[in-house]
Write a protein that holds these residues in place. Structure first.
Motif, PDB file in Angstrom:
ATOM      1  N   ILE A 162       3.855   5.674  30.764  1.00 60.70           N
ATOM      2  CA  ILE A 162       3.476   6.257  32.050  1.00 60.70           C
ATOM      3  C   ILE A 162       3.115   7.727  31.901  1.00 60.70           C
ATOM      4  O   ILE A 162       2.193   8.220  32.543  1.00 60.70           O
ATOM      5  N   ASP A 163       3.846   8.432  31.030  1.00 58.46           N
ATOM      6  CA  ASP A 163       3.590   9.864  30.885  1.00 58.46           C
ATOM      7  C   ASP A 163       2.416  10.158  29.952  1.00 58.46           C
ATOM      8  O   ASP A 163       2.114  11.300  29.679  1.00 58.46           O
ATOM      9  N   GLY A 164       1.760   9.118  29.462  1.00 60.04           N
ATOM     10  CA  GLY A 164       0.583   9.308  28.637  1.00 60.04           C
ATOM     11  C   GLY A 164       0.858   9.422  27.152  1.00 60.04           C
ATOM     12  O   GLY A 164      -0.060   9.550  26.364  1.00 60.04           O
ATOM     13  N   THR A 165       2.128   9.337  26.740  1.00 60.39           N
ATOM     14  CA  THR A 165       2.450   9.414  25.320  1.00 60.39           C
ATOM     15  C   THR A 165       2.054   8.119  24.631  1.00 60.39           C
ATOM     16  O   THR A 165       2.444   7.047  25.086  1.00 60.39           O
ATOM     17  N   PRO A 166       1.262   8.169  23.544  1.00 61.05           N
ATOM     18  CA  PRO A 166       0.820   6.936  22.891  1.00 61.05           C
ATOM     19  C   PRO A 166       1.989   6.134  22.341  1.00 61.05           C
ATOM     20  O   PRO A 166       2.969   6.692  21.847  1.00 61.05           O
ATOM     21  N   VAL A 167       1.910   4.841  22.466  1.00 61.80           N
ATOM     22  CA  VAL A 167       2.876   3.933  21.858  1.00 61.80           C
ATOM     23  C   VAL A 167       2.112   3.126  20.825  1.00 61.80           C
ATOM     24  O   VAL A 167       1.328   2.255  21.175  1.00 61.80           O
ATOM     25  N   TYR A 168       2.306   3.441  19.555  1.00 62.89           N
ATOM     26  CA  TYR A 168       1.506   2.825  18.511  1.00 62.89           C
ATOM     27  C   TYR A 168       2.163   1.535  18.016  1.00 62.89           C
ATOM     28  O   TYR A 168       3.385   1.411  18.012  1.00 62.89           O
ATOM     29  N   PRO A 169       1.355   0.590  17.587  1.00 64.05           N
ATOM     30  CA  PRO A 169       1.924  -0.639  17.021  1.00 64.05           C
ATOM     31  C   PRO A 169       2.718  -0.320  15.763  1.00 64.05           C
ATOM     32  O   PRO A 169       2.461   0.674  15.099  1.00 64.05           O
ATOM     33  N   LYS A 170       3.693  -1.178  15.431  1.00 65.78           N
ATOM     34  CA  LYS A 170       4.467  -0.971  14.218  1.00 65.78           C
ATOM     35  C   LYS A 170       3.575  -1.158  12.991  1.00 65.78           C
ATOM     36  O   LYS A 170       2.648  -1.957  13.003  1.00 65.78           O
ATOM     37  N   PRO A 171       3.853  -0.387  11.917  1.00 64.12           N
ATOM     38  CA  PRO A 171       3.043  -0.535  10.710  1.00 64.12           C
ATOM     39  C   PRO A 171       3.119  -1.964  10.180  1.00 64.12           C
ATOM     40  O   PRO A 171       4.127  -2.652  10.348  1.00 64.12           O
ATOM     41  N   GLN A 172       2.037  -2.405   9.550  1.00 64.49           N
ATOM     42  CA  GLN A 172       2.030  -3.735   8.987  1.00 64.49           C
ATOM     43  C   GLN A 172       3.051  -3.841   7.852  1.00 64.49           C
ATOM     44  O   GLN A 172       3.270  -2.896   7.101  1.00 64.49           O
ATOM     45  N   THR A 173       3.663  -5.011   7.732  1.00 60.14           N
ATOM     46  CA  THR A 173       4.698  -5.219   6.740  1.00 60.14           C
ATOM     47  C   THR A 173       4.109  -5.320   5.341  1.00 60.14           C
ATOM     48  O   THR A 173       3.089  -5.969   5.125  1.00 60.14           O
ATOM     49  N   LEU A 174       4.747  -4.664   4.396  1.00 59.46           N
ATOM     50  CA  LEU A 174       4.357  -4.744   2.994  1.00 59.46           C
ATOM     51  C   LEU A 174       5.181  -5.831   2.327  1.00 59.46           C
ATOM     52  O   LEU A 174       6.401  -5.885   2.474  1.00 59.46           O
ATOM     53  N   THR A 175       4.516  -6.717   1.591  1.00 61.28           N
ATOM     54  CA  THR A 175       5.198  -7.785   0.874  1.00 61.28           C
ATOM     55  C   THR A 175       4.833  -7.721  -0.604  1.00 61.28           C
ATOM     56  O   THR A 175       3.845  -7.089  -1.000  1.00 61.28           O
ATOM     57  N   LEU A 176       5.640  -8.382  -1.437  1.00 57.20           N
ATOM     58  CA  LEU A 176       5.412  -8.421  -2.876  1.00 57.20           C
ATOM     59  C   LEU A 176       5.176  -9.863  -3.319  1.00 57.20           C
ATOM     60  O   LEU A 176       5.870 -10.776  -2.864  1.00 57.20           O
ATOM     61  N   ARG A 177       4.218 -10.048  -4.193  1.00 54.15           N
ATOM     62  CA  ARG A 177       3.932 -11.373  -4.758  1.00 54.15           C
ATOM     63  C   ARG A 177       3.249 -11.194  -6.109  1.00 54.15           C
ATOM     64  O   ARG A 177       2.989 -10.067  -6.543  1.00 54.15           O
ATOM     65  N   VAL A 178       2.935 -12.303  -6.772  1.00 57.11           N
ATOM     66  CA  VAL A 178       2.224 -12.231  -8.052  1.00 57.11           C
ATOM     67  C   VAL A 178       0.724 -12.178  -7.795  1.00 57.11           C
ATOM     68  O   VAL A 178       0.241 -12.553  -6.724  1.00 57.11           O
ATOM     69  N   TRP A 179      -0.023 -11.697  -8.785  1.00 53.93           N
ATOM     70  CA  TRP A 179      -1.479 -11.749  -8.721  1.00 53.93           C
ATOM     71  C   TRP A 179      -1.937 -13.195  -8.863  1.00 53.93           C
ATOM     72  O   TRP A 179      -1.337 -13.984  -9.605  1.00 53.93           O
ATOM     73  N   VAL A 180      -3.008 -13.555  -8.157  1.00 53.37           N
ATOM     74  CA  VAL A 180      -3.590 -14.892  -8.265  1.00 53.37           C
ATOM     75  C   VAL A 180      -5.098 -14.753  -8.477  1.00 53.37           C
ATOM     76  O   VAL A 180      -5.674 -13.686  -8.261  1.00 53.37           O
ATOM     77  N   GLU A 181      -5.739 -15.831  -8.898  1.00 57.54           N
ATOM     78  CA  GLU A 181      -7.169 -15.752  -9.197  1.00 57.54           C
ATOM     79  C   GLU A 181      -8.000 -15.395  -7.974  1.00 57.54           C
ATOM     80  O   GLU A 181      -9.058 -14.782  -8.092  1.00 57.54           O
ATOM     81  N   ASP A 182      -7.522 -15.749  -6.794  1.00 57.96           N
ATOM     82  CA  ASP A 182      -8.253 -15.388  -5.570  1.00 57.96           C
ATOM     83  C   ASP A 182      -8.327 -13.878  -5.377  1.00 57.96           C
ATOM     84  O   ASP A 182      -9.132 -13.389  -4.578  1.00 57.96           O
ATOM     85  N   ASP A 183      -7.486 -13.143  -6.097  1.00 59.30           N
ATOM     86  CA  ASP A 183      -7.492 -11.678  -5.991  1.00 59.30           C
ATOM     87  C   ASP A 183      -8.540 -11.035  -6.897  1.00 59.30           C
ATOM     88  O   ASP A 183      -8.633  -9.804  -6.943  1.00 59.30           O
ATOM     89  N   LEU A 184      -9.316 -11.834  -7.611  1.00 55.90           N
ATOM     90  CA  LEU A 184     -10.209 -11.316  -8.640  1.00 55.90           C
ATOM     91  C   LEU A 184     -11.112 -10.191  -8.133  1.00 55.90           C
ATOM     92  O   LEU A 184     -11.238  -9.144  -8.768  1.00 55.90           O
ATOM     93  N   ALA A 185     -11.741 -10.384  -6.966  1.00 54.82           N
ATOM     94  CA  ALA A 185     -12.687  -9.387  -6.453  1.00 54.82           C
ATOM     95  C   ALA A 185     -11.988  -8.072  -6.105  1.00 54.82           C
ATOM     96  O   ALA A 185     -12.449  -6.993  -6.493  1.00 54.82           O
ATOM     97  N   ILE A 186     -10.873  -8.144  -5.381  1.00 53.39           N
ATOM     98  CA  ILE A 186     -10.171  -6.924  -4.990  1.00 53.39           C
ATOM     99  C   ILE A 186      -9.514  -6.283  -6.210  1.00 53.39           C
ATOM    100  O   ILE A 186      -9.431  -5.050  -6.317  1.00 53.39           O
ATOM    101  N   TYR A 187      -9.087  -7.084  -7.165  1.00 54.07           N
ATOM    102  CA  TYR A 187      -8.500  -6.573  -8.412  1.00 54.07           C
ATOM    103  C   TYR A 187      -9.534  -5.741  -9.162  1.00 54.07           C
ATOM    104  O   TYR A 187      -9.249  -4.639  -9.646  1.00 54.07           O
ATOM    105  N   ARG A 188     -10.761  -6.270  -9.260  1.00 56.54           N
ATOM    106  CA  ARG A 188     -11.836  -5.530  -9.922  1.00 56.54           C
ATOM    107  C   ARG A 188     -12.142  -4.236  -9.182  1.00 56.54           C
ATOM    108  O   ARG A 188     -12.315  -3.182  -9.800  1.00 56.54           O
ATOM    109  N   SER A 189     -12.175  -4.307  -7.849  1.00 56.45           N
ATOM    110  CA  SER A 189     -12.473  -3.120  -7.047  1.00 56.45           C
ATOM    111  C   SER A 189     -11.424  -2.029  -7.264  1.00 56.45           C
ATOM    112  O   SER A 189     -11.755  -0.850  -7.422  1.00 56.45           O
ATOM    113  N   LEU A 190     -10.158  -2.414  -7.296  1.00 58.16           N
ATOM    114  CA  LEU A 190      -9.085  -1.439  -7.477  1.00 58.16           C
ATOM    115  C   LEU A 190      -9.125  -0.814  -8.871  1.00 58.16           C
ATOM    116  O   LEU A 190      -9.003   0.405  -9.035  1.00 58.16           O
ATOM    117  N   LEU A 191      -9.320  -1.649  -9.891  1.00 60.82           N
ATOM    118  CA  LEU A 191      -9.300  -1.147 -11.263  1.00 60.82           C
ATOM    119  C   LEU A 191     -10.579  -0.399 -11.631  1.00 60.82           C
ATOM    120  O   LEU A 191     -10.595   0.358 -12.608  1.00 60.82           O
TER     121      LEU A 191
END
Length: 244
Positions: free
Chosen positions: A69-98
């Protein structure tokens, strides 16, 4: 019975109209409004309370999303970070990062000359199948943002930690989340590991701050057994984290 006309001294928060008052008000054409806060009909006059804050129920439908009501922004919670192994479907983003040369500035290894599919598949296979280490990719919103690795030492109680975060994901706290969660997992799944070590390039101030925030402390390299390797000729700083 109170008068509900324009000259009335009764205001909307003086209470709802009873049945007789409501009938009279309707017969005279007086302006009325249903108050969801008081659960009843009240006079709607031009002389409104000047010292009362209009309740939220009167403003439903007029508020912008993520605004209080007072105009102060209420931001969504940050997205959750998770851990997993690399998989072949990650090939494109893996190349982009490296492929980002800035990623290799403070890495022990030099940037590979080629990042073709076969090389990347080999790196992914090595990260998932190697028994001398544990590698996990940090994922936010379905997209890999970095990697954390634990290399087991000759002493079963000791292991060396290393990690990296992609350029577009730096400065957002993902590195600290990734390392903290990984360490927590190690503590539960490999309780016999009581000492984690790490080495940091002297100019990598961001990595130093991250390790300190995750419970590491600077330590003498010789006492940690951090021998020169890769691009570290012995001048990188040593850190250690002991199990509480």
């Amino acid at each position: 019975m109170s008068d509900t006309g324009e000259d009335s001294t009764r205001r909307r928060f003086d209470g709802v109209l009873d049945a007789e008052e409501l009938a009279l008000a309707r017969s005279t054409g007086a302006a009325l409004a249903y108050c969801p806060l008081q659960l009843g009909w009240v006079p709607l006059t031009t002389e409104d309370d000047t010292d009362a804050v209009t309740p939220l129920s009167w403003q439903v439908g007029t508020l912008n999303l993520y605004k209080q009501i007072d105009g102060t922004p209420v931001y969504p919670k940050p997205q959750t970070l998770t851990l997993r192994v690399w998989v072949e479907d990650d090939l494109a983003i893996y190349r982009s990062l490296l492929s980002d040369r800035s990623l290799w500035t403070y890495m022990l290894e030099s940037m590979p000359e080629a990042l073709d599919d076969d090389t990347l598949r080999s790196l992914i296979a090595l990260s998932t199948e190697g028994t001398h280490h544990k590698v996990r990719v940090a994922v936010v919103g379905g997209q890999p943002v970095g990697q954390v690795r634990l290399e087991y030492g000759a002493d079963p109680a000791t292991a060396e930690l290393s990690y990296w975060v992609g350029a577009v994901s730096r400065g957002k706290g993902y590195g600290r989340q990734m390392v903290s969660r990984f360490i927590d997992r190690v503590a539960v799944r490999k309780p016999y590991i009581t000492r984690l070590t790490a080495r940091v390039h002297p100019q990598n101030h961001a990595s130093r701050r991250l390790l300190l925030a995750c419970g590491f402390v600077p330590s003498d390299r010789e006492s940690l057994g951090l021998a020169p390797r890769g691009r570290d000729g012995g001048e990188w700083d040593g850190f250690v984290r002991l199990k509480p």
